[in-house]
Design a protein around this motif. Structure first.
Motif, PDB file in Angstrom:
ATOM      1  N   GLU A   1       5.760   0.681  -2.334  1.00 59.62           N
ATOM      2  CA  GLU A   1       6.072   2.080  -2.038  1.00 59.62           C
ATOM      3  C   GLU A   1       7.564   2.335  -1.864  1.00 59.62           C
ATOM      4  O   GLU A   1       8.009   3.482  -1.947  1.00 59.62           O
TER       5      GLU A   1
ATOM      6  N   LYS B   1      12.107  13.780   3.124  1.00 56.32           N
ATOM      7  CA  LYS B   1      11.192  13.091   2.211  1.00 56.32           C
ATOM      8  C   LYS B   1      11.595  13.393   0.778  1.00 56.32           C
ATOM      9  O   LYS B   1      11.858  14.552   0.428  1.00 56.32           O
TER      10      LYS B   1
ATOM     11  N   ASP C   1      10.453  12.341  -3.288  1.00 51.48           N
ATOM     12  CA  ASP C   1       9.567  11.635  -4.210  1.00 51.48           C
ATOM     13  C   ASP C   1      10.219  11.386  -5.562  1.00 51.48           C
ATOM     14  O   ASP C   1       9.782  10.491  -6.298  1.00 51.48           O
ATOM     15  N   SER C   2      11.229  12.167  -5.890  1.00 52.27           N
ATOM     16  CA  SER C   2      11.902  12.001  -7.180  1.00 52.27           C
ATOM     17  C   SER C   2      13.309  12.585  -7.097  1.00 52.27           C
ATOM     18  O   SER C   2      13.524  13.609  -6.450  1.00 52.27           O
TER      19      SER C   2
ATOM     20  N   LYS D   1       9.375   7.810  -7.215  1.00 53.58           N
ATOM     21  CA  LYS D   1       8.611   6.922  -6.360  1.00 53.58           C
ATOM     22  C   LYS D   1       7.300   6.558  -7.084  1.00 53.58           C
ATOM     23  O   LYS D   1       6.759   7.368  -7.843  1.00 53.58           O
TER      24      LYS D   1
ATOM     25  N   THR E   1       4.273   8.947  -7.624  1.00 54.15           N
ATOM     26  CA  THR E   1       4.336  10.086  -8.544  1.00 54.15           C
ATOM     27  C   THR E   1       3.967   9.722  -9.974  1.00 54.15           C
ATOM     28  O   THR E   1       3.712  10.602 -10.799  1.00 54.15           O
TER      29      THR E   1
ATOM     30  N   PHE F   1       4.968  17.510  -5.106  1.00 52.89           N
ATOM     31  CA  PHE F   1       5.838  16.442  -4.633  1.00 52.89           C
ATOM     32  C   PHE F   1       7.232  17.000  -4.346  1.00 52.89           C
ATOM     33  O   PHE F   1       7.582  18.092  -4.807  1.00 52.89           O
TER      34      PHE F   1
END
Length: 237
Positions: free
Chosen positions: A85, A115, A117-118, A167, A170, A196
């Motif tokens: 992760e 946070k 995610d991309s 990440k 995704t 996300f």
């Protein structure tokens, strides 16, 4: 770990393998996806892979376009590497218009957010940045961003920069299904990742490299048609 997919199609004259091998201290595994090249691109990568364990070659049997090359590369990375992760998986243009030295800066920038995610590189003209882009490409890019903003409701300044990190959580959403277009697929990824957290990182350095396979000003009608097909699939109102 960081794993980067590098899509390649007839990149023999623009692919500088020494720049990738010199980046070993960044802790990156490179997966070069040869998209049915007719020149010696695959041979160049294969020779480097024999010397460097962090260089990998993925050969596609025929030319499928950048979108499918990237997607297939993402699938191969998950098969061949240990991903947890905390890993980042991304894709990067073979010409290194965005230097690999931007990666540590991208990861530091992401720490400003709760946070992420991309992370998507974005070519923003600003004081302190060394962004060298032709006027034609700049204005076509601004027009494209405006068009997809209106038709697809995407709030991205520069979705088309070819340097992005994701990440592992995704990957299935973003790359599990084939894309509608062969080249204009980045906006489709954004639509797939609507749940996300995607951020844009303003690059500190980007240089236009001659020889790009994409000639947007010549293919503007095809691009527009692809955007309409994307809108039909993803936009319900």
């Amino acid at each position: 770990m960081i794993a980067l997919i590098v899509p390649c199609y007839n990149e023999e004259k623009r692919l500088h393998m020494e720049a990738f091998t010199a980046a070993r201290n960044l802790g990156i595994d490179f997966f070069f996806v040869d998209d049915g090249s007719k020149d010696k691109t695959a041979e160049m990568v294969a020779q480097a892979a024999q010397k460097h364990p962090f260089i990998h070659l993925v050969r596609l049997e025929k030319n499928n376009g950048k979108a499918e090359a990237v997607r297939r590369g993402m699938v191969e990375v998950q098969k061949k590497t240990h991903i947890d992760e905390n890993s980042w998986i991304g894709f990067w243009d073979a010409d290194l218009a965005t230097p690999l030295t931007e990666i540590p800066k991208m990861l530091e920038y992401a720490k400003l957010y709760a946070k992420v995610d991309s992370i998507w590189c974005s070519r923003v003209y600003r004081l302190g940045a060394d962004v060298k882009r032709s006027a034609l490409r700049h204005y076509l890019g601004r027009g494209f961003a405006t068009l997809v903003g209106e038709l697809l409701h995407i709030k991205s300044y520069d979705s088309q920069c070819g340097a992005k990190l994701f990440k592992p959580a995704t990957i299935q959403n973003a790359f599990g299904e084939k894309f509608i277009g062969k080249w204009v697929f980045d906006v489709e990824i954004l639509l797939r990742l609507k749940n996300f957290e995607v951020i844009e990182y303003p690059v500190t350095e980007w240089h236009d490299v001659p020889g790009s396979k994409v000639k947007i000003h010549r293919e503007i009608f095809r691009v527009f048609w692809e955007i309409l097909k994307i809108r039909k699939k993803y936009i319900k109102n």
